[in-house]
Every structure is written in structure tokens, then in C-alpha cells.
Design an enzyme around this catalytic site. Sequence first.
Site, PDB file in Angstrom:
ATOM      1  N   CYS A 252      24.913 -46.215 -16.692  1.00  0.00           N
ATOM      2  CA  CYS A 252      24.520 -46.911 -15.456  1.00  0.00           C
ATOM      3  C   CYS A 252      24.780 -48.410 -15.505  1.00  0.00           C
ATOM      4  O   CYS A 252      24.668 -49.088 -14.487  1.00  0.00           O
ATOM      5  CB  CYS A 252      23.040 -46.676 -15.189  1.00  0.00           C
ATOM      6  SG  CYS A 252      22.027 -47.256 -16.565  1.00  0.00           S
TER       7      CYS A 252
ATOM      8  N   ASP B 224      22.945 -50.578 -17.116  1.00  0.00           N
ATOM      9  CA  ASP B 224      21.711 -51.343 -17.304  1.00  0.00           C
ATOM     10  C   ASP B 224      21.623 -51.896 -18.730  1.00  0.00           C
ATOM     11  O   ASP B 224      22.288 -51.409 -19.643  1.00  0.00           O
ATOM     12  CB  ASP B 224      20.493 -50.460 -16.997  1.00  0.00           C
ATOM     13  CG  ASP B 224      20.398 -50.164 -15.513  1.00  0.00           C
ATOM     14  OD1 ASP B 224      20.989 -50.929 -14.733  1.00  0.00           O
ATOM     15  OD2 ASP B 224      19.755 -49.179 -15.147  1.00  0.00           O
TER      16      ASP B 224
ATOM     17  N   CYS C   9      15.965 -49.083 -15.129  1.00  0.00           N
ATOM     18  CA  CYS C   9      15.163 -48.420 -14.094  1.00  0.00           C
ATOM     19  C   CYS C   9      13.754 -48.100 -14.599  1.00  0.00           C
ATOM     20  O   CYS C   9      13.397 -48.433 -15.730  1.00  0.00           O
ATOM     21  CB  CYS C   9      15.855 -47.117 -13.718  1.00  0.00           C
ATOM     22  SG  CYS C   9      15.826 -45.966 -15.103  1.00  0.00           S
TER      23      CYS C   9
ATOM     24  N   CYS D  90      18.582 -42.779 -19.759  1.00  0.00           N
ATOM     25  CA  CYS D  90      17.802 -44.022 -19.705  1.00  0.00           C
ATOM     26  C   CYS D  90      16.989 -44.205 -20.984  1.00  0.00           C
ATOM     27  O   CYS D  90      16.707 -45.337 -21.391  1.00  0.00           O
ATOM     28  CB  CYS D  90      16.854 -44.010 -18.522  1.00  0.00           C
ATOM     29  SG  CYS D  90      17.644 -43.555 -16.979  1.00  0.00           S
TER      30      CYS D  90
HETATM   31 FE1  FES Z   1      19.978 -47.264 -15.967  1.00  0.00          FE
HETATM   32 FE2  FES Z   1      17.878 -45.719 -16.051  1.00  0.00          FE
HETATM   33  S1  FES Z   1      19.381 -45.768 -14.514  1.00  0.00           S
HETATM   34  S2  FES Z   1      18.466 -47.170 -17.488  1.00  0.00           S
END
Ligand code: FES
Length: 124
Positions: A33, A35, A58, A102
Site C-alpha cells: 500500500c 504506507d 491505516c 498491514c
Molecule cells: Fe497500508 Fe494498512 S493499508 S498499512
Amino acid sequence: MYTEKVMEHFQNPRNVGEIEHADGSGTVGNPVCGDIMKMTIKVEDDRIKDIKFKTFGCGAAIATSSMVTEMARGRTIAEALEITNRMVADLLGGLPPNKMHCSNLAADALHKAIEDYRSKQSGK
Ligand code: FES
């Protein structure tokens, strides 16, 4: 879809922030993602004395990180290295399958922070 335990950690995350003059720090990005997660640790007598996290992740990433900081605090370095993504997800009562990626951030960032700590130690 999320367990009560996940929601509880998401709403009241433990150990958020960044330790100043940390003994080790680890930042990882999630390839799925994009992140990002950063963990900082303070080590005393081979034990994790303090640990904090910051994330652009998230809710599932926040909950897993919060859980990892609770699990790692007070553990020896060797014990902290045994914490796996799967253990964290299990302790949270599971994560939805599309959110399992995640949970990788938290344990990976912890392991990276420990690596950083060890490399600093060996450089001393
Ligand atoms: Fe990126 Fe959960 S969607 S860490």
C-alpha cells in the site's frame, strides 16, 4: 470485520511517538500500500526499556504497532526478535485477510530498529 481488540488498540494506541536519542530506529515501507512505519527503541541491560511508533499506515497498522510495542517492552533483544507478524495478528484476535499485509509493518520495523541498535553497538 475488525475484532474488538483491534478497535480498542486503534482507538487508544499505546506508545505513539518517537524516542529522542533512541538506541535504535527502524523505518519500513509497505510494498502493498506504500504506507510507512517508524519504530524507535531505548535499550538497557539488553532489554527494551522503551519503544514508540509513528506511522502513516491505516487503522490495522496502528493497532498492530500498538500491540507490538506492548509485547516488546521489557523483553530482551533476543525475545523481541522472536515476535512475528503472525503472533501480533493472533493476539489481536485476527485481521481481515486483505489487511494481513498491514501487520507486517510493525514487527518488521521493530526488527529493523534492533538491527540498527546492534550495528551501533558493534560500531562502538
Ligand atoms: Fe497500508 Fe494498512 S493499508 S498499512
